[in-house]
Design an enzyme around this catalytic site. Structure first.
Site, PDB file in Angstrom:
ATOM      1  N   LYS A 187      18.110  44.412  45.805  1.00 53.21           N
ATOM      2  CA  LYS A 187      19.504  44.345  45.380  1.00 53.21           C
ATOM      3  C   LYS A 187      19.753  43.092  44.531  1.00 53.21           C
ATOM      4  CE  LYS A 187      19.866  48.160  47.363  1.00 53.21           C
ATOM      5  NZ  LYS A 187      19.994  48.515  48.744  1.00 53.21           N
TER       6      LYS A 187
HETATM    7  C1  LIG Z   1      20.051  49.655  49.752  1.00 49.99           C
HETATM    8  C2  LIG Z   1      21.029  50.715  49.980  1.00 49.99           C
HETATM    9  C3  LIG Z   1      21.497  51.041  51.266  1.00 49.99           C
HETATM   10  C4  LIG Z   1      20.917  50.476  52.531  1.00 49.99           C
HETATM   11  O1  LIG Z   1      20.781  49.125  52.563  1.00 49.99           O
HETATM   12  P1  LIG Z   1      19.657  48.459  53.499  1.00 49.99           P
HETATM   13  O2  LIG Z   1      20.030  47.026  53.477  1.00 49.99           O
HETATM   14  O3  LIG Z   1      18.343  48.755  52.870  1.00 49.99           O
HETATM   15  O4  LIG Z   1      19.787  49.059  54.856  1.00 49.99           O
HETATM   16  C5  LIG Z   1      22.469  52.007  51.388  1.00 49.99           C
HETATM   17  N1  LIG Z   1      22.978  52.630  50.321  1.00 49.99           N
HETATM   18  C6  LIG Z   1      22.550  52.355  49.074  1.00 49.99           C
HETATM   19  C7  LIG Z   1      23.176  53.074  47.920  1.00 49.99           C
HETATM   20  C8  LIG Z   1      21.555  51.409  48.859  1.00 49.99           C
HETATM   21  O5  LIG Z   1      21.131  51.170  47.621  1.00 49.99           O
END
Ligand SMILES: *Cc1c(COP(=O)(O)O)cnc(C)c1O
Length: 384
Positions: A187
């Site tokens: 992210k």
């Molecule tokens: C990364 C992500 C998640 C989940 O996040 P985590 O921290 O990996 O549990 C949920 N929804 C979307 C759209 C994501 O990109």
């Protein structure tokens, strides 16, 4: 003869500065390494970022979605509407709380849930919507909340990819109902693993805190009660320190990503890829944080499949790519619940043809040129 290979270019790589690394070492030496002062500081910084709204940190952006649904009161028997074009966590959390996922197809231009189709999916059992801002591109937030208000639906925004994105100049997280962020290493801002939940008031913040850690409340030296079933979702102080160091740089990160995305558009303006029909994302330089740069491959005009394309990128050009995401409703778990091919054609087509190209803050314009040249060459070679 040995061939000179260029260094491998991954599709994503976090940028952790020395000050943050030093800060982590300080936390490790401090004697307090799990949830504590660093989390408090991280929550405060996130709250400031979100216009002063209450924020609670979690150990993932999946836990935040699940707890968001619980705070919204979603229960077995309720329906929750979402998009099939997302990371599977978005739908899994609906099953996790015992509710029923209802998918609505995407708008192929934005690749986000088609708000024009939303109302047709609403029933008397619909309790909430989980919109997703894929690649950081927000929805039309005015329209989204207009519909939510009209049908009295809770909104749990899956803004996992949208930290730093805006709508009409206001940050995602500042507006809206419940908002969920992720700090997974892919992210725009990472805490290694982690997440944050933005809520509406102190009552919801207190619920978030309880759901985060076993439903426990402590009073004084020797008072402990447990009055709801919580999980084990707290974030370590080591992770929170990483997140703090990252959040401080978000404006620079976002600016750099936007600049790189612009270079992608310039480079893709002409060449074999465009001629063959490679699809580009919506060119939004106002609201999107450019979490990803995703093209779609004209597979019917290529003599190799997506895996073959990715392999070529990897082995011949030393460039990493990714797939975000295959349509959720076509996974075995969802097919077993009655979903089938043909139900959400735009999400299916996107899921089968999308390819995520490298985009991260330490890339150069030259790296982008290298990626586009590689895509052009493969299209030239394997186009038909
Ligand atoms: C990364 C992500 C998640 C989940 O996040 P985590 O921290 O990996 O549990 C949920 N929804 C979307 C759209 C994501 O990109």
């Amino acid at each position: 003869m040995t061939q000179e290979f260029p260094p491998f270019l991954p599709f994503v790589r976090p940028e952790i500065d020395e000050e943050t690394i030093q800060g982590v070492a300080d936390v490790l030496r401090s004697g307090w390494i799990t949830t504590g002062p660093q989390n408090e500081a991280f929550e405060k910084a996130l709250s400031t970022f979100c216009g002063g709204r209450p924020v609670r940190t979690f150990n993932s952006g999946t836990a935040t979605l699940e707890v968001g649904l619980r705070i919204a009161g979603v229960q077995p028997g309720d329906e929750v509407i979402t998009t099939p074009a997302s990371w599977v966590a978005t739908a899994n959390v609906i099953l996790e709380v015992g509710a029923t996922p209802v998918f609505v197809d995407i708008d192929p231009r934005t690749r986000n849930i088609d708000l024009g189709l939303l109302e047709k999916a609403i029933t008397p059992r619909t309790k909430a919507i989980i919109p997703v801002y894929l690649a950081g591109l927000p929805l039309d937030m005015d329209r989204l909340y207009e519909i939510a208000r009209a049908y009295k639906l809770r909104v749990i925004e899956d803004a996992a990819q949208a930290l730093g994105s805006t709508w009409r100049g206001e940050r995602i997280g500042k507006l809206g109902d419940i908002v969920s962020f992720s700090f997974h290493p892919n992210k725009n801002v990472t805490s290694i693993e982690g997440g944050a939940l933005v809520v509406n008031d102190e009552r919801e913040a207190e619920l978030a805190r309880k759901y985060r850690l076993q439903g426990i409340t402590r009073k004084g030296f020797d008072g402990m009660d447990c009055d709801l079933l919580g999980g084990k979702y707290n974030l370590t102080d080591v992770a929170a320190r990483v997140g703090l160091g990252q959040l401080a740089q978000i404006d620079r990160f976002t600016a750099k990503r936007r600049a790189l995305a612009r270079v992608y558009f310039e480079r893709f303006g002409k060449g074999a890829a465009r001629e063959l029909g490679v699809g580009l994302p919506l060119a939004d330089f106002e609201n999107s944080n450019w979490h990803m740069f995703q093209i779609t491959l004209p597979l019917e005009r290529l003599s190799l499949d997506r895996a073959g394309f990715m392999q070529k990128m990897h082995e011949t050009y030393r460039i990493g790519t990714g797939v975000h995401y295959p349509a959720i409703h076509l996974f075995t778990l969802y097919r077993a619940r009655g979903f089938a091919p043909g139900m959400f054609p735009h999400a299916e087509r996107f899921g089968a043809s999308t390819l995520t190209l490298p985009l991260f803050t330490q890339m150069t314009d030259g790296d982008v040129a290298r990626v586009v040249d590689a895509v052009d060459e493969i299209c030239e070679h394997y186009g038909k």
